[in-house]
Write an enzyme that holds these catalytic residues in place. Structure first.
Site, short mmCIF file in Angstrom:
data_model
loop_
_atom_site.label_atom_id
_atom_site.label_comp_id
_atom_site.label_asym_id
_atom_site.label_seq_id
_atom_site.Cartn_x
_atom_site.Cartn_y
_atom_site.Cartn_z
N GLU A 58 -8.01 2.24 0.55
CA GLU A 58 -9.47 2.37 0.50
C GLU A 58 -9.88 3.63 -0.25
OE1 GLU A 58 -11.63 -0.02 1.38
OE2 GLU A 58 -9.96 -1.25 2.07
N PHE A 106 -1.71 -5.25 -1.68
CA PHE A 106 -1.26 -5.42 -0.29
C PHE A 106 -2.45 -5.34 0.69
CE2 PHE A 106 1.00 -4.43 3.65
CZ PHE A 106 2.04 -5.34 3.57
N ARG A 107 -3.58 -4.85 0.19
CA ARG A 107 -4.79 -4.73 1.02
C ARG A 107 -5.15 -6.05 1.69
NH1 ARG A 107 -10.23 -5.59 0.79
NH2 ARG A 107 -11.54 -3.97 1.74
N LYS A 108 -4.93 -7.16 1.00
CA LYS A 108 -5.31 -8.48 1.56
C LYS A 108 -4.63 -8.72 2.91
CE LYS A 108 -1.93 -11.34 -0.89
NZ LYS A 108 -1.39 -10.54 -1.96
#
Length: 149
Positions: A58, A106-108
């Site tokens: 983020e 990889f946030r998903k």
């Protein structure tokens, strides 16, 4: 004669976010130094790693958006595009962009598919990505110095 260009870059917000990211990276370093099997057995440590990685991602996105908005760069179409714009604008290198894109993607799992995060993939991703994550702040600061002063 060269015209004066005024940018509205929220450097205070960027400083705040980069400072928090540094704290999250310190936590990631501590956790990544543990053996993977031992780490996976510690649910609190795994949750801490998830959160530290998520907040680091983020931070990259927030700082990237602040730079994109402040320097009036092209609009991103996705999270990965934010990283690509930073590469295009020479905030980060090609290699940094490659690693950061992999991390940002990889946030998903961390946000949308959190019930089935592939921890066996997360741990080496975080550990191997740490050097590039650590390079993000100095790269951003060098870019700000070059463009604003």
């Amino acid at each position: 004669m060269r015209g004066i260009v005024m940018y509205d870059v929220n450097t205070k917000r960027i400083d705040e976010v980069l400072g928090h990211m540094s704290q999250m990276l310190a936590l990631l370093e501590t956790l990544a130094s543990r053996r993977q099997d031992a780490l996976l057995e510690d649910r609190v440590a795994v949750a801490a790693m998830e959160r530290a990685l998520h907040l680091s991602i983020e931070a990259i996105l927030d700082v990237g958006n602040a730079l994109i908005d402040g320097f009036i760069m092209r609009d991103p179409g996705s999270y990965a595009d934010i990283v690509e714009i930073l590469r295009d604008e020479q905030v980060i290198s090609d290699e940094q962009a490659r690693v950061l894109t992999e991390i940002v993607e990889f946030r998903k799992f961390l946000v949308n598919e959190y019930a089935k995060i592939p921890h066996e993939a997360m741990i080496p991703l975080a550990a191997n990505g740490l050097p590039v994550l650590r390079q993000f702040e100095p790269a951003v600061r060098a870019y700000l110095e070059k463009e604003l002063f």
